[in-house]
Design an enzyme around this catalytic site. Structure first.
Site, PDB file in Angstrom:
ATOM      1  N   LYS A 193       0.909  -1.174   0.179  1.00  0.00           N
ATOM      2  CA  LYS A 193      -0.275   0.129  -0.107  1.00  0.00           C
ATOM      3  C   LYS A 193       0.995   1.229   0.071  1.00  0.00           C
ATOM      4  CE  LYS A 193      -3.490   2.300   2.675  1.00  0.00           C
ATOM      5  NZ  LYS A 193      -4.508   2.292   3.782  1.00  0.00           N
ATOM      6  N   LYS A 251      -2.596  -1.585  -3.683  1.00  0.00           N
ATOM      7  CA  LYS A 251      -3.171  -0.416  -3.784  1.00  0.00           C
ATOM      8  C   LYS A 251      -2.575   1.023  -3.836  1.00  0.00           C
ATOM      9  CE  LYS A 251      -6.012   1.917  -0.414  1.00  0.00           C
ATOM     10  NZ  LYS A 251      -6.405   2.154   1.069  1.00  0.00           N
TER      11      LYS A 251
HETATM   12  C1  PBG Z   1      -7.582   3.073   5.905  1.00  0.00           C
HETATM   13  C2  PBG Z   1      -7.745   2.953   4.363  1.00  0.00           C
HETATM   14  C3  PBG Z   1      -7.502   3.899   3.354  1.00  0.00           C
HETATM   15  C4  PBG Z   1      -8.177   3.544   2.250  1.00  0.00           C
HETATM   16  C5  PBG Z   1      -8.601   2.159   2.501  1.00  0.00           C
HETATM   17  N1  PBG Z   1      -8.447   1.842   3.718  1.00  0.00           N
HETATM   18  C6  PBG Z   1      -7.162   5.263   3.475  1.00  0.00           C
HETATM   19  C7  PBG Z   1      -5.846   5.647   3.577  1.00  0.00           C
HETATM   20  O1  PBG Z   1      -5.024   5.185   3.796  1.00  0.00           O
HETATM   21  O2  PBG Z   1      -5.841   6.976   4.110  1.00  0.00           O
HETATM   22  C8  PBG Z   1      -8.248   4.496   0.976  1.00  0.00           C
HETATM   23  C9  PBG Z   1      -9.026   3.914  -0.091  1.00  0.00           C
HETATM   24  C10 PBG Z   1      -9.569   4.874  -1.052  1.00  0.00           C
HETATM   25  O3  PBG Z   1      -8.912   5.934  -1.379  1.00  0.00           O
HETATM   26  O4  PBG Z   1     -10.579   4.378  -1.626  1.00  0.00           O
HETATM   27  N2  PBG Z   1      -6.178   3.041   6.105  1.00  0.00           N
END
Ligand code: PBG
Length: 326
Positions: A193, A251
């Site tokens: 991520k 992601k």
């Molecule tokens: C929580 C999380 C996030 C997303 C999914 N789980 C946000 C982040 O890391 O700030 C982002 C999903 C999206 O942008 O659709 N940590």
């Protein structure tokens, strides 16, 4: 050399098509906001809503009717504090919501829970802040993450998806689940991520933007990955696989197709990609302006994730795509 004769009509094109999106591939994100009556459209994500504690059941019912096999739940609690107490409470928002969804729908759809603290903390970071280290405290966050996982599992979640990018989270959660009678609950790791600008609209939706403070900047770069790194991206996923992740993830997805392919070629585990909020918003904005055709753009993007190696896709387009797939 004639390659065009296999493109001459749609029947023949269908015969030679290599990659497909099906309804089995799609996971729909669902936002649940405590104390909200009905639902609120998210301004930066047209067509996506924050749902009240009753409305989210209608949203899941619609997904079931469309043939979608899984939703992933995100909570927006009233109480936000330094340690994310609502997420650690068996009467908290996500625990209540999972119980309600399972009571209402049984096994008609898989309920996945996003496991993180950014929506539950007043500072909007993904764990407990350590003022001395000036960052999120990894091991203190692992401890509360294990508690959160058990709360989700006890409430009946079908799968748990840790998204906080803490080191050794998979090992920690697997052990907590196994030692408490939940060895049958799979973990979908947000294994690779990146610290991405594409999450902007999600942070509006989940009211989870990190707040700049004396300890930390207004970003997640001390725990999420640098978007420039690909070897590290593979390492992140391989470590989570070794620690027992059942499903890996890349992601965001759209600007990270090379990473999707790389991870896929180096694992035998199923791979999920997260087609994140900003990717959805770009497509919506362009199509609402009449600049591009929504349906074909969306299906092209989703099919391209499959071509790159995705086995499943978390996408805000899931309901729209399911309608097209029929
Ligand atoms: C929580 C999380 C996030 C997303 C999914 N789980 C946000 C982040 O890391 O700030 C982002 C999903 C999206 O942008 O659709 N940590």
């Amino acid at each position: 050399m004639n390659l065009r004769r296999l493109r001459l009509n749609s029947n023949i094109r269908d015969l030679v098509r290599e990659n497909f999106v099906t309804k089995n591939d799609l996971i729909m994100p669902v936002f649940i906001k405590e104390g909200l009556d009905g639902k609120n459209e998210i301004p930066s994500m047209p067509g996506i809503y924050q749902n009240g504690e009753n409305a989210f059941l209608d949203e899941i019912a619609e997904c079931i009717d469309l043939g979608i096999k899984a939703v992933i739940l995100f909570g927006i609690p009233k109480l936000k504090d330094s340690v994310g107490s609502d997420a650690l409470d068996e009467e908290g928002l996500i625990a209540r919501s999972v119980r309600k969804a399972k009571e209402t729908f049984g096994d008609k759809i898989a309920i996945i829970t996003d496991l993180c603290f950014c929506e539950f903390t007043e500072h909007g970071h993904c764990g407990i802040i350590n003022p001395k280290l000036k960052t999120v405290d990894n091991d203190a966050t692992l401890e509360i993450s294990a508690k959160q996982a058990l709360i989700h599992a006890e409430a009946g979640a079908d799968m748990i998806a840790p998204s906080g990018m803490m080191d050794n989270i998979i090992e920690t959660l697997r052990e907590a689940l196994d030692n408490n009678g939940f060895s049958h609950i799979p973990i979908m790791s947000y294994s690779t991520k990146f610290a991405s600008a594409f999450y902007g609209p999600f942070r509006d939706a989940a009211e989870s933007a990190p707040v700049a403070n004396e300890y930390l900047p207004k970003d997640r770069k001390t725990y999420q990955m640098d978007i420039a790194n690909s070897r590290e991206a593979l390492l992140e996923s391989l470590i989570d696989e070794a620690q027992g992740a059942d499903i890996l993830m890349v992601k965001p997805a759209l600007a990270f197709m090379d990473i999707i392919k790389e991870v896929k070629e180096n694992t035998l585990k199923p791979l999920c990609v997260y087609n994140v909020s900003g990717e959805y918003s770009m497509v919506k904005a362009a199509s609402m302006n009449g600049w591009m055709d929504y349906d074909s753009l969306m299906m092209e993007i989703l099919t391209s994730f499959k071509r790159a190696g995705a086995d499943m896709i978390i996408s805000y387009h899931s309901k729209d795509a399911a309608k097209i797939l029929g």
